[in-house]
Design an enzyme around this catalytic site. Sequence first.
Site, PDB file in Angstrom:
ATOM      1  N   GLU A 656      -5.659  -8.138  11.633  1.00  0.00           N
ATOM      2  CA  GLU A 656      -6.089  -8.915  10.474  1.00  0.00           C
ATOM      3  C   GLU A 656      -6.344 -10.362  10.914  1.00  0.00           C
ATOM      4  O   GLU A 656      -5.540 -10.941  11.641  1.00  0.00           O
ATOM      5  CB  GLU A 656      -5.021  -8.897   9.382  1.00  0.00           C
ATOM      6  CG  GLU A 656      -4.725  -7.519   8.838  1.00  0.00           C
ATOM      7  CD  GLU A 656      -3.711  -7.558   7.710  1.00  0.00           C
ATOM      8  OE1 GLU A 656      -3.374  -8.691   7.265  1.00  0.00           O
ATOM      9  OE2 GLU A 656      -3.245  -6.491   7.273  1.00  0.00           O
ATOM     10  N   GLU A 743      -3.646  -7.676  -2.380  1.00  0.00           N
ATOM     11  CA  GLU A 743      -2.287  -8.074  -2.015  1.00  0.00           C
ATOM     12  C   GLU A 743      -1.548  -8.615  -3.235  1.00  0.00           C
ATOM     13  O   GLU A 743      -2.157  -9.037  -4.221  1.00  0.00           O
ATOM     14  CB  GLU A 743      -2.318  -9.167  -0.930  1.00  0.00           C
ATOM     15  CG  GLU A 743      -2.989  -8.754   0.363  1.00  0.00           C
ATOM     16  CD  GLU A 743      -3.064  -9.900   1.336  1.00  0.00           C
ATOM     17  OE1 GLU A 743      -2.514  -9.763   2.457  1.00  0.00           O
ATOM     18  OE2 GLU A 743      -3.655 -10.939   0.995  1.00  0.00           O
TER      19      GLU A 743
END
Length: 792
Positions: A656, A743
């Site tokens: 990421e 998220e």
Amino acid sequence: MTALMGLASHHSLGFVAIAFAICVVAGWLLAVLLRAAEASQGATRRRWQIGAALVAGLGVWTTHFIAMLGYRADLLLTYDGLRTALSALTSVLAVGLPLALSAPRKALPSRVALGAASGVGIGAMHFAGMAAIEGCRQIIAMPAVVLACSVGALAMAVARGLPERLRGPSIVSVVVTLGVCGVHFISIAGVSVIPDAISPGVRSANVMLSIFTGTGAAVLFIGVILALLAARRFEAQEQAHTQILSTALHNMSNGLVFIDSQQRISLFNSRFLEQFGLEEADLQVGMPAPAFLARVSAVNAWSPVQQDQIRERITQRIRSNAPAKSEHVMQDGRILEIESRPVQGGGTVMTFDDVTSNRRAQQQISHMAFHDPLTGLANRRGLTMRMEAARPDGDACHLLLIDLDRFKPVNDTFGHAVGDQLLVQVAARLRAVLCEGDFVARIGGDELAVLLAADADEAMQTADGIVSTLAIPFLVNDIVLSIGCSIGICGMHEASGAELLMQQTDIALYEAKRQGRGLAVHYRAGMMEAVNERNRLECDMRGALSRGEFHLVYQPLVCLKTDRVIGYEALIRWDHPVLGSVSPGRFIPLAEETGQIMAIGEWILREACREAASWAGDFQISVNVSPVQLRSPLLMAHITNALAASGLAPTRLEVELTETAMVEDGPTIAHMLSSLRAMGLRVAMDDFGTGFSSLAHLRDFPLDRIKIDRSFVSRAETDPNSLAVLTAIVQLGRALQIPTLAEGIETPTQLTLLREVGCDAVQGYLLGRPARAIGGSLARSVVEQAKEKSAA
């Protein structure tokens, strides 16, 4: 006339002529010997003095007794041998000794007094010689004695008191001869001789006298020959010495002037004339000091005030017994260093050294030591000295540290020559915007400082003005350059010294850059403590890996279609032995800034791959990669080594990265990401929508997942705009065939909303908190577990 007639009748002219000649020769020889003694020192001088005493004493004695051989030829005079010998000794002691003692360079009164004493000694020698006559009675007139001694004293005093230029052998010989003959004939004129019965030993006595006088004459003539040779040698040495001295004197690099105790010019050289623009005819030896000063002042156009100051200074130096040194700046800018030294016997020698080039060199060296050669501003050392000098007025002084923004790209893109010219223009703008009393310095490559005599409000206004001024584009070689600056401010009263002031101002500058650059920040209490704490944290972090203080926790990623866990995100945690658990948001930026993120990132990759390889099933593991790691060529090696060491399949590893990392060096990052995907890894864009968002990133970079930032999820229920952005990101990802993951899911309502907008996957506390180990059945639905927790 009667006395003169008597003298003529009582003396034989032949003997008188011989006596006169001997006296002239003795006077000439005496002058030569005394001159040699005056010019000598030590044992040499003493030898010349002994010779002068003998010549003077024997010359006067011989003159007297040769004249006495022709006295009263009508009488057969006899002389006592012992008394005659004693008269010779008297002549040496009473006449020669005072003259010899006057040979050193004594003051004028001492020389005159010793000369007068020798004149009185001539009279004493005469009467001692007369006392040696036998066979007669003598009647002496006291006025004649007094007059004779007075004439002798006067003549010899004149001989020793003559100026040096008149003290030659010829003049001295004449004066001495007049004195000796005057004493002799005046004394003879005052004596009456009455013969007694003639002794039978007259002829033998006269023969003895003749032997004595002949011996004296022989000694004198031998002395004359020796004196001639010595005088010639002495004069040759003196001429050579004088020539050497003159050559050395006139070829000196320094100007020289000797002013005697009577304030007269006794000596000067050509260099002095050159230094003060004088001709040889302008000065003469013996010139009084006032006339000398007036002439020098006229040539150099000195004011009356300057003349008075210099006259007073010269007078003080003549009177002083200690050396002195000073400097005088001439009208044309030349600097003369003047040194005066007193000499024995009075007066002073003054030397003039042209130190203009030395002083200018010293000034240039001093300027270079305290100034920046490029901009002409003061440097760090100059700033420190100025701050120390301003310490008494510290309450009204503030220091500004200026750091130029975007200066490094100018050097990298256009070269250092353009960067240097830009710095010169920055310095010029600072000079223009600041007041006359403000102090500007360049203390680093693109870091400058300003010391203001102002209070806090005025300092902030000046700083804001500098920010605005430097924000205006610069034109350098037809290149338009836009930079800016950040400024830290601190008051001198807030620091105990210059070093602490610099440190606190630098902390304020760092805070200005941290807040976004292009602004000024004043130092506040607590900033120093925060920096110290940060430094301690950095120091502790360097050994945290070796001490095993880091560990990983794993947060599940859930697919909304199946409601099952598809992988985990590895998150680092730090258990500090003193501070306890330290948030990643606190130490990760510090690690990126200090470069420690490379070692920490490598450890995270190895640990996450090792842990994932131990899981049952093919769950993915997601690892965050810092922009610092992406820019490093070591990242590929770290990933390869971690996969090889753990045996984890590359398809199970997902890296990421943030949009910010992509923006910094797009082509390099795109190439890196393509290489990672070629290895089989997956690439996810983290925190999408919060950085430098651009649709071009989704088009140009190879991505396998878009992670939607938690800020959109948390506000989507109440903020229509956030919901619209959230929906647009999901639809955009679907159109580009890039899966999306949201998220920060913390409530069932948020989970339902994300199902409705079509998000592919989620993670958050509702579905599972980060944990060090994965427990329970991985096959069981995470959503069911969340529902059970909500119901409970």
